[in-house]
Design a protein around this motif. Structure first.
Motif: not given
Length: 721
Positions: A477-478, A644-645, A650-651
């Motif tokens: 997806s990313e 930064d999260y 989700k990383k």
């Protein structure tokens, strides 16, 4: 009229003489034990005493029975204020009782004896001492005596020094806004201080002239003031009213001030021996304290409401103005400056756009609360070339018929096109279907595009939904979202090329990086799409644009299989008819990321957890626009990277933070506000241009019933009325 209930005492309240105005009457205490002690000392039959109705006069108490600071203030007050001044009793005071022995006492010493001991005041031999029966009687030449001795008394009890004697101690108080002033009213023949010229006549003083000096500190050596600044001076002065002088061993530490108001009033007025003492922490112009205006202005420009400011001051145990005063100052001096500056900035932007050939505007809406309970819709239009806000409008539910966002968009476009005479070439927004239909029907000459950021956000949602059943989609997806951004940026503003480049990711995930001769794969794609129009056979983009992937890296990547169910689900998401048609509208590669930043700024000054009126919402939104536009022209003062999260991916990721200094702009607005106060310039607030229709009293359309009717219909969850 009150009478003293002690047997044999005929004192009463309400007389006109100084003697009777000095007498105070006190109710019986509520504590049972102390109340019985009072009843035993009033020389009356206990059965005939009603503690709730009877009083005991001050003549039956010793000087030690009174709170000492309250007794001292009584001697410092003028005759007019003395009649309204209440002298407090100590909690353990008992009438006609000696405090040391606890025995019955008859008679009372002079009420001013303790005051003369504290002030070390010695009357001349030719003066007549006041009699115990008339302690408020003054000698005829008392005023002349005060004029001769006031210099000595002030020097002894207040540690007053000349400004020139302490240059180091006054370095931090070079401005008149944070200094202490002592206005001493004396006859013109007796000049007590070698200071500046006489000041204006204060309203609280009836005679002249007035001479000013600096009151450096009260009750402490002046050298300790080097590190003292506002609000420390205010706290030091006000704290004197809370000191119990019976516990103070230093005879020079005498409180001269008392906090008489719960409001943030930085002007304190006192009287010492018929001489007015006025303490000011800031400048006063036209009966308006500048420091109060600066406080309200700074709070509004910092995103602090009255509730938060009140909690802060109460925590610090400092006085604060009332809510009515806070909002009155905001309406009178703060909001007019916001409106004036916004209109000036908007005029400059509109003038600049009129000479621009190709005007590209992006827009976005924000509601004051999530879901379907929103009351206000804020619609903003921004210039895509420099990320500056052109105009904004706020409408209320019930003010227009239909959907709020669509109505706000139509209203703002009509203002820009009809009234401001702007020739808009492109208009970009999110995937709002109602606005898309309105643009096709009512504004066909304007190219309507979609925001890349919102399209990528929609694509991410589709992948997240599909990944619940097909987990391999979540692994890609990313990368697929990054491919969408890359396609929009490198499509050369060609919609067909953009769609072909985006659909080429279907070959890449199958580990096929050149597909001009892959006949079998093309036939498989035709079977998968069925009757849908997409994907079309590629004619322009026939290979991947990335570098060659090594065999070692290719073995580690989890590729899709053309016959697998997870690929069919991915194929359906990417080649959807509606989504593919919307992808073509992203060929200009425009996004509203700067508007999202503006919305974050707006929430700081108009939080969704607080309800505001229409006028306040419009004016504070104007200030948020001023902050946003000012930041666009300011160079960053600092850049740094942080980890930064991302909740979407989700990383962790590296994010660059940029710091810009907006403080000079806020100070310029604050200076204009105080300048208007000094010049007594009242700017008007005309919001007729931003409120086009009548604002309904309620946005839900339900009439508010009487409270008695609601109480009758109210039931608890437990079934009890």
């Amino acid at each position: 009229m009150s009478y003293c209930c002690v047997g044999g005492c005929s004192k009463r309240n309400g007389g006109e003489s100084d003697f009777r105005r000095f007498i105070r009457f006190y109710r019986f205490p509520k504590k049972t034990v102390l109340q019985k002690r009072w009843i035993a000392r009033v020389n009356r039959v206990s059965e005939h005493i009603n503690p709730k109705l009877l009083f005991v006069c001050s003549e039956h108490f010793e000087d030690d029975d009174f709170v000492y600071s309250s007794l001292l203030q009584a001697d410092l007050l003028s005759d007019e204020l003395l009649a309204r001044h209440h002298i407090k009793l100590k909690d353990d005071a008992v009438p006609n009782t000696d405090r040391k022995t606890g025995n019955l006492r008859l008679g009372r010493p002079s009420a001013t004896k303790a005051l003369k001991q504290v002030c070390n005041e010695e009357l001349p031999d030719k003066q007549t001492e006041p009699s115990p029966s008339n302690p408020r009687k003054r000698p005829r030449n008392r005023r002349a005596m005060d004029a001769r001795n006031i210099d000595e008394l002030i020097e002894e009890n207040r540690h007053i020094v000349e400004v020139a004697e302490l240059p180091l101690a006054l370095d931090h108080t070079s401005s008149n806004d944070h200094t202490l002033e002592l206005d001493v009213n004396v006859p013109s023949d007796d000049v007590l201080f070698n200071t500046a010229e006489p000041s204006h006549k204060d309203q609280s003083v009836q005679s002249s002239p007035l001479y000013k000096t600096k009151l450096i500190q009260v009750g402490r050596p002046c050298e300790s003031l080097k590190d003292t600044s506002y609000p420390g001076d205010l706290a030091a002065l006000d704290s004197l009213s809370d000191i119990d002088l019976d516990e103070v061993s230093d005879p020079d530490y005498i409180p001269l001030a008392s906090r008489t108001s719960k409001e943030l009033n930085f002007t304190r007025s006192y009287s010492f021996k018929r001489h007015a003492i006025v303490w000011r922490s800031g400048e006063i112009k036209h009966h308006q304290s500048l420091i109060n205006v600066e406080l309200v202005g700074s709070a509004k420009m910092s995103g602090i409401g009255f509730t938060g400011l009140q909690e802060l001051f109460r925590t610090l145990e400092m006085p604060i103005m009332s809510a009515n005063t806070f909002y009155e100052l905001a309406n009178k001096w703060i909001y007019p400056v916001f409106l004036k500056e916004f209109n000036r900035l908007r005029t400059e932007i509109i003038t600049e756009l009129k000479i621009t050939e190709n005007i590209v505007l992006c827009r976005d809406a924000q509601f004051d609360s999530p879901g379907f309970s929103a009351k206000y819709c804020t619609y903003t239009v921004m210039n895509c070339s420099n990320d500056k806000v052109v105009d904004t409008i706020i409408i209320q539910k019930g003010q227009y018929e239909g959907e709020l966002e669509k109505q706000a968009c139509r209203e703002l476009l009509n203002i820009l096109i009809s009234e401001d005479q702007l020739s808009i070439a492109q208009f970009v927004n999110d995937r709002h279907q109602g606005i898309g239909k309105m643009m096709r029907e009512e504004f066909p000459d304007i190219y309507h595009g979609y925001d890349v950021w919102h399209m990528a956000k929609s694509l991410r949602k589709k992948f997240t939904k599909a990944a619940k059943k097909h987990r391999k989609i979540a692994l890609w997806s990313e990368q697929l979202i990054n491919h969408f951004w890359w396609s929009c940026e490198n499509c050369k503003k060609d919609p067909e090329l953009l769609l072909e480049m985006f659909h080429s990711c279907l070959f890449h995930v199958l580990n096929i990086h050149r597909w001009d001769r892959k006949v079998v794969i093309h036939r498989k794609f035709v079977e998968l799409k069925g009757k849908r129009p997409y994907p079309k056979p590629p004619t322009i983009n026939l290979k991947c644009w990335h570098t060659t992937i090594s065999n070692g890296d290719a073995r580690t990547i989890k590729w899709f299989d053309v016959d697998a169910e997870d690929f069919k689900a991915l194929f359906k998401v990417i080649t959807g008819t509606k989504f593919s048609n919307d992808v073509k509208k992203c060929s200009e590669f425009l996004h509203t990321g700067a508007l999202e930043s503006l919305h974050s700024t707006k929430i700081k000054y108009l939080p969704k957890s607080t309800a505001y009126s229409m006028d306040t919402s419009i004016l504070m939104m104007m200030f948020a626009v001023l902050i946003h536009n000012s930041l666009q022209g300011i160079a960053p003062t600092k850049r740094y990277e942080v980890r930064d999260y991302s909740r979407a991916s989700k990383k962790y990721r590296i994010k660059t933070k940029v710091v810009k200094d907006i403080l000079p702009f806020k100070k310029s607005l604050l200076s204009e506000m105080t300048g208007n106060v000094r010049s007594n310039i009242r700017l008007p607030i005309d919001l007729s241009r931003y409120i086009r229709r009548v604002v309904p009293k309620t946005f839900h359309g339900v009439e508010k019933p009487a409270i008695d009717i609601l109480k009758k219909k109210q039931f608890s969850r437990m079934g009890k009325q």
